[in-house]
Design a protein around this motif. Sequence first.
Motif, PDB file in Angstrom:
ATOM      1  N   LYS A 144       0.905  -1.182  -0.114  1.00  0.00           N
ATOM      2  CA  LYS A 144      -0.192  -0.219  -0.075  1.00  0.00           C
ATOM      3  C   LYS A 144       0.801   1.431   0.118  1.00  0.00           C
ATOM      4  O   LYS A 144       0.552   2.207  -0.768  1.00  0.00           O
ATOM      5  CB  LYS A 144      -0.847  -0.080   1.148  1.00  0.00           C
TER       6      LYS A 144
ATOM      7  N   SER B 167       0.696   4.028  -2.722  1.00  0.00           N
ATOM      8  CA  SER B 167       0.246   5.523  -2.366  1.00  0.00           C
ATOM      9  C   SER B 167       1.216   6.356  -2.210  1.00  0.00           C
ATOM     10  O   SER B 167       0.767   7.569  -2.694  1.00  0.00           O
ATOM     11  CB  SER B 167      -0.573   5.040  -0.920  1.00  0.00           C
ATOM     12  N   ASP B 168       2.358   6.350  -1.892  1.00  0.00           N
ATOM     13  CA  ASP B 168       2.919   7.463  -1.659  1.00  0.00           C
ATOM     14  C   ASP B 168       4.284   7.555  -2.585  1.00  0.00           C
ATOM     15  O   ASP B 168       5.367   8.278  -2.290  1.00  0.00           O
ATOM     16  CB  ASP B 168       3.730   6.958   0.016  1.00  0.00           C
TER      17      ASP B 168
ATOM     18  N   GLY C 161       2.414   4.393  -8.194  1.00  0.00           N
ATOM     19  CA  GLY C 161       0.900   4.244  -7.994  1.00  0.00           C
ATOM     20  C   GLY C 161       0.085   5.385  -8.755  1.00  0.00           C
ATOM     21  O   GLY C 161      -1.202   5.524  -8.922  1.00  0.00           O
TER      22      GLY C 161
ATOM     23  N   ASP D 165      -7.355   5.357  -5.352  1.00  0.00           N
ATOM     24  CA  ASP D 165      -7.190   4.938  -3.863  1.00  0.00           C
ATOM     25  C   ASP D 165      -7.907   3.671  -3.596  1.00  0.00           C
ATOM     26  O   ASP D 165      -7.439   2.713  -3.005  1.00  0.00           O
ATOM     27  CB  ASP D 165      -7.736   6.108  -3.030  1.00  0.00           C
TER      28      ASP D 165
ATOM     29  N   ILE E   7      -5.894   0.718  -5.167  1.00  0.00           N
ATOM     30  CA  ILE E   7      -4.753   0.415  -4.157  1.00  0.00           C
ATOM     31  C   ILE E   7      -5.311  -0.436  -2.932  1.00  0.00           C
ATOM     32  O   ILE E   7      -4.319  -1.377  -2.752  1.00  0.00           O
ATOM     33  CB  ILE E   7      -4.219   2.002  -3.810  1.00  0.00           C
ATOM     34  N   GLU E   8      -6.392   0.028  -2.612  1.00  0.00           N
ATOM     35  CA  GLU E   8      -6.765  -0.721  -1.397  1.00  0.00           C
ATOM     36  C   GLU E   8      -7.093  -2.485  -1.684  1.00  0.00           C
ATOM     37  O   GLU E   8      -6.854  -3.285  -0.928  1.00  0.00           O
ATOM     38  CB  GLU E   8      -8.022  -0.234  -0.962  1.00  0.00           C
TER      39      GLU E   8
END
Length: 364
Positions: free
Chosen positions: A192, A196-197, A201, A206, A209-210
């Motif tokens: 994740k 995400s960071d 991505g 979002d 990504i989950e």
Amino acid sequence: MEESSRPKTTDHRTLLIVDDDEFNRAILDNLFAPYYTIREAANGRLGLEAILADPDAISAVLLDVVMPEMDGLQVLQRLKEEDLLQKLPVFLITAEARDEVMREAYRLGVMDVISKPVVPYVVLRRVQSVVELFEARRRLSNTVEIQQSELMRRARQIAELNMGMLEALSTAIEFRDGESGEHVRRIHHITKMLLSDTRLGRGISDAEIELIATASIMHDVGKIAIPDAILNKPGKLTPEEYEIMKTHTIRGAEMLERIPQLRDNEAYPYAYDIARHHHERWDGRGYPDGLKGEEISVWAQVVSLADVYDALSCKRVYKKAFDRETVLEMIRTGQCGVFNPDLLEAFFAVEPRLHRLYETNKEE
């Protein structure tokens, strides 16, 4: 009297009469009082204030056009701006029933224009019919909202149940592999964070990504098909044993494919891809399909690196944990396989934060 209320009738509905002529208000009050609680306002400004104070408490508005301070059309304009005319029926009751007045009133969203002097049984019937229609629509809307809320609650329960089943299965496999179950949780967090960071991505939502992070915990599900003698062997595997171990990728994908409930889960395509391809390598020397470069999905690449990082950082049945510097050097120099340079750049950018997962575990 600018605004007044009479004792409530047996019907809880409220009708607001907005007219600067007290005699006109009295006529309408007398006509509608047996059916509604009546409120009165002596000009448009007071009427608007009464509506805006609690629009849900009013069943309908009878509105004059020509009034001091704020006329009826100005009140309609404000109600339109507040988006209230969709749920609150407003009737113009006026002697100013000129064509341009009626056209503007209907453009703004008035429900009906009734000319003065009113015919009692006509105006009563027209107003009551519309109020009943709005109330029925409101009841239906409330019912639909309740049903939608219940459906959403059940959907969340099912999603939580599915997630719990996935976590339970993954953790069971980890216990069989001599692990505590923390491995899959760390893989989830690492996956994740990398998506995400970092720019890896980019273009992935979002929500997606989950799903990918959830799917990542199933990466080693195929190990359930590997014999204990190989899975928990303390020493180095023979070439024959290693070939059997490698089949956990194919067996995992096949297992996921055979679970009907999982195939309906949005995480399934990612789980299948990750289970099968998390041992592929950027240079094409991985397994089981020998994929190379961008033939490997970004999420399978991310889980692949996360798995290597975690395996090197933690004690396993066949090895001790390496110190952080050794782990990073082995990954940087390709001792555990070749990775996408962009993936490595992203990994090293966030690795100080990833390392805290292991510091926390040591403290515990």
